[in-house]
Design an enzyme around this catalytic site. Sequence first.
Site, PDB file in Angstrom:
ATOM      1  N   HIS A   1     -29.703  59.516  51.949  1.00 53.92           N
ATOM      2  CA  HIS A   1     -29.531  60.805  52.636  1.00 53.92           C
ATOM      3  C   HIS A   1     -28.348  61.555  52.030  1.00 53.92           C
ATOM      4  O   HIS A   1     -27.301  60.959  51.778  1.00 53.92           O
ATOM      5  CB  HIS A   1     -29.304  60.536  54.131  1.00 53.92           C
ATOM      6  CG  HIS A   1     -29.394  61.751  54.999  1.00 53.92           C
ATOM      7  ND1 HIS A   1     -30.462  62.615  54.972  1.00 53.92           N
ATOM      8  CD2 HIS A   1     -28.547  62.238  55.949  1.00 53.92           C
ATOM      9  CE1 HIS A   1     -30.262  63.583  55.869  1.00 53.92           C
ATOM     10  NE2 HIS A   1     -29.110  63.376  56.462  1.00 53.92           N
TER      11      HIS A   1
ATOM     12  N   LYS B   1     -36.962  64.262  65.266  1.00 52.13           N
ATOM     13  CA  LYS B   1     -35.972  63.565  66.107  1.00 52.13           C
ATOM     14  C   LYS B   1     -35.398  64.530  67.150  1.00 52.13           C
ATOM     15  O   LYS B   1     -35.528  65.760  67.002  1.00 52.13           O
ATOM     16  CB  LYS B   1     -34.872  62.982  65.230  1.00 52.13           C
ATOM     17  CG  LYS B   1     -34.051  64.024  64.488  1.00 52.13           C
ATOM     18  CD  LYS B   1     -33.196  63.384  63.403  1.00 52.13           C
ATOM     19  CE  LYS B   1     -32.377  64.430  62.672  1.00 52.13           C
ATOM     20  NZ  LYS B   1     -31.758  63.905  61.448  1.00 52.13           N
TER      21      LYS B   1
ATOM     22  N   ARG C   1     -22.749  56.801  55.953  1.00 53.36           N
ATOM     23  CA  ARG C   1     -23.273  56.528  57.299  1.00 53.36           C
ATOM     24  C   ARG C   1     -23.944  55.160  57.236  1.00 53.36           C
ATOM     25  O   ARG C   1     -23.264  54.158  57.081  1.00 53.36           O
ATOM     26  CB  ARG C   1     -24.202  57.678  57.708  1.00 53.36           C
ATOM     27  CG  ARG C   1     -24.436  57.786  59.191  1.00 53.36           C
ATOM     28  CD  ARG C   1     -25.045  59.124  59.595  1.00 53.36           C
ATOM     29  NE  ARG C   1     -26.375  59.381  59.051  1.00 53.36           N
ATOM     30  CZ  ARG C   1     -27.074  60.506  59.276  1.00 53.36           C
ATOM     31  NH1 ARG C   1     -26.562  61.453  60.039  1.00 53.36           N
ATOM     32  NH2 ARG C   1     -28.262  60.670  58.752  1.00 53.36           N
TER      33      ARG C   1
ATOM     34  N   CYS D   1     -20.788  80.616  83.777  1.00 57.65           N
ATOM     35  CA  CYS D   1     -20.774  79.628  84.855  1.00 57.65           C
ATOM     36  C   CYS D   1     -21.813  78.546  84.551  1.00 57.65           C
ATOM     37  O   CYS D   1     -22.488  78.591  83.532  1.00 57.65           O
ATOM     38  CB  CYS D   1     -21.091  80.284  86.197  1.00 57.65           C
ATOM     39  SG  CYS D   1     -20.115  81.758  86.557  1.00 57.65           S
TER      40      CYS D   1
ATOM     41  N   ARG E   1     -38.216  64.935  53.328  1.00 57.01           N
ATOM     42  CA  ARG E   1     -38.010  64.783  54.778  1.00 57.01           C
ATOM     43  C   ARG E   1     -37.417  66.051  55.400  1.00 57.01           C
ATOM     44  O   ARG E   1     -36.291  66.060  55.883  1.00 57.01           O
ATOM     45  CB  ARG E   1     -37.033  63.628  55.061  1.00 57.01           C
ATOM     46  CG  ARG E   1     -37.397  62.278  54.487  1.00 57.01           C
ATOM     47  CD  ARG E   1     -36.477  61.194  55.049  1.00 57.01           C
ATOM     48  NE  ARG E   1     -35.064  61.484  54.875  1.00 57.01           N
ATOM     49  CZ  ARG E   1     -34.328  61.067  53.854  1.00 57.01           C
ATOM     50  NH1 ARG E   1     -34.862  60.325  52.895  1.00 57.01           N
ATOM     51  NH2 ARG E   1     -33.048  61.377  53.778  1.00 57.01           N
TER      52      ARG E   1
ATOM     53  N   ASP F   1     -24.690  77.945  86.089  1.00 58.97           N
ATOM     54  CA  ASP F   1     -26.087  78.378  86.223  1.00 58.97           C
ATOM     55  C   ASP F   1     -26.287  79.870  86.007  1.00 58.97           C
ATOM     56  O   ASP F   1     -27.415  80.350  86.019  1.00 58.97           O
ATOM     57  CB  ASP F   1     -26.592  78.063  87.643  1.00 58.97           C
ATOM     58  CG  ASP F   1     -26.191  76.691  88.094  1.00 58.97           C
ATOM     59  OD1 ASP F   1     -26.376  75.759  87.295  1.00 58.97           O
ATOM     60  OD2 ASP F   1     -25.680  76.552  89.229  1.00 58.97           O
TER      61      ASP F   1
ATOM     62  N   TYR G   1     -15.244  83.365  87.122  1.00 55.44           N
ATOM     63  CA  TYR G   1     -14.137  82.422  87.283  1.00 55.44           C
ATOM     64  C   TYR G   1     -12.943  82.788  86.412  1.00 55.44           C
ATOM     65  O   TYR G   1     -13.099  83.211  85.263  1.00 55.44           O
ATOM     66  CB  TYR G   1     -14.576  81.014  86.869  1.00 55.44           C
ATOM     67  CG  TYR G   1     -15.552  80.345  87.802  1.00 55.44           C
ATOM     68  CD1 TYR G   1     -15.219  80.072  89.134  1.00 55.44           C
ATOM     69  CD2 TYR G   1     -16.810  79.953  87.349  1.00 55.44           C
ATOM     70  CE1 TYR G   1     -16.117  79.443  89.984  1.00 55.44           C
ATOM     71  CE2 TYR G   1     -17.712  79.316  88.185  1.00 55.44           C
ATOM     72  CZ  TYR G   1     -17.356  79.067  89.502  1.00 55.44           C
ATOM     73  OH  TYR G   1     -18.242  78.447  90.332  1.00 55.44           O
TER      74      TYR G   1
END
Length: 426
Positions: free
Chosen positions: A198, A66, A164, A348, A257, A350, A301
Amino acid sequence: MSISQAVQEIPPSVPTARTVLGKPAAVMSDFLKRSWATVDLDCIGHNIEKVKELVSPGCKVLGVVKADAYGHGAKFVARELNRHGVDWFGVSNVEEAVSLRRDGIFKPILIFGTTPAQYAGTLCEYSITQAVFSTQYARQLSQAAQELGVTVDAHVKVDTGMGRLGFLTDEGNLLDSAQKIQDICGLPGLKFTGIFTHFSCADETNADAVAYTKGQFSRFMEILKLLEKKGIIFPIRHCCNSAATLLYPQMHLDMVRPGIVLYGLSPSGDCGGILDLHPALSLTCCISQVKTVEPGTYISYGRTWCAKEPRVIASVTIGYADGYHRILSNRARMLVRGRLAPVVGRVCMDQLMLDVTGIDGVCPGDTAVMIGTDGENTLTADEMATLTDSINYEVVCLVGKRVPRIYMQNGRQVGVTNYVGQTIEE
Ligand SMILES: *Cc1c(COP(=O)(O)O)cnc(C)c1O
């Protein structure tokens, strides 16, 4: 437009042209060396083999892929798991399931989450197994399937303490849930081939958590027994995630699993050292500029870091938009020329800055490793998880879509997945 129509309109993801930045790629290794994740498929292979050693031959293994294989890229990971004889695949939703089919996975696929009933046709067309967790949902799916004249394969989901999805199995609800499950098993258009639950704390080894996990398991056994008395028997009963696969062999039942361990990461500190795992993902970026700054110079910053003496500062090509959390500002470290360099100032979008003072010869174009090994040192997803007050699962899942995944096998680069551009493979 339905998902199946959509799928048919998109060409198969087998690449037709190898292009980088719109031009034909000269060589396979072409990708933008800004920040990139390297996924070693041999590690995935090693990890699945280690898991298989833990389970008895009659027990099936469902590989959980997943969330794009926990950020590693589902296409290449699923193929590798497939080669190593994984019996089933697990995903969160129908798009992930269909995408696995398009990538050439023909083993059974189980969707853990909900799929709107209108996609019953897609589930059937692509032979995808759906988790069914309530009477209402079972009826909707049954009706949609009947209208289309199809049968959807399904596994019953029971809630034994995760809180859940699933039919409740606490004392007050157990008998009622058994009746409800019996009823949905009679609905037309649905074919139940399995049942699962689960665990919520199988990764914790304190006495309390162990008792809770054992309690979850006995509730699961109880409802199975009640259903058996009614003549309802499920061919595949399963409950173990990675942690339970490692710690509770008596709970393996018909299938396990595992997810996180396939990627070479431990479900928790309590599960560390049980299996010899090889982390598959490393994360690297590049140094773009190196400069020596005077005392009193602020970095990034908000002026949160100031040089107290002359320091050598390197700007590097990763930021929070690539999944490098801003909370790591002034906290984390990276490896430059095999040595540890602290992140200084705020991360930052990037870029970010490292203090590389004392590391000889650092120059633009050098790599900086965020996760992985460089020389003698290794930085782990676990360490980054601790610094971000999170878990290794989240660290790898959040590697950004701007970061290409580079696939290695036998020391060779065998493919690139570029989410912003396109897929290249050999
Ligand atoms: C995610 C998930 C798993 C795998 O969990 P890991 O801790 O990664 O092994 C197994 N089963 C279900 C239902 C899940 O949602």
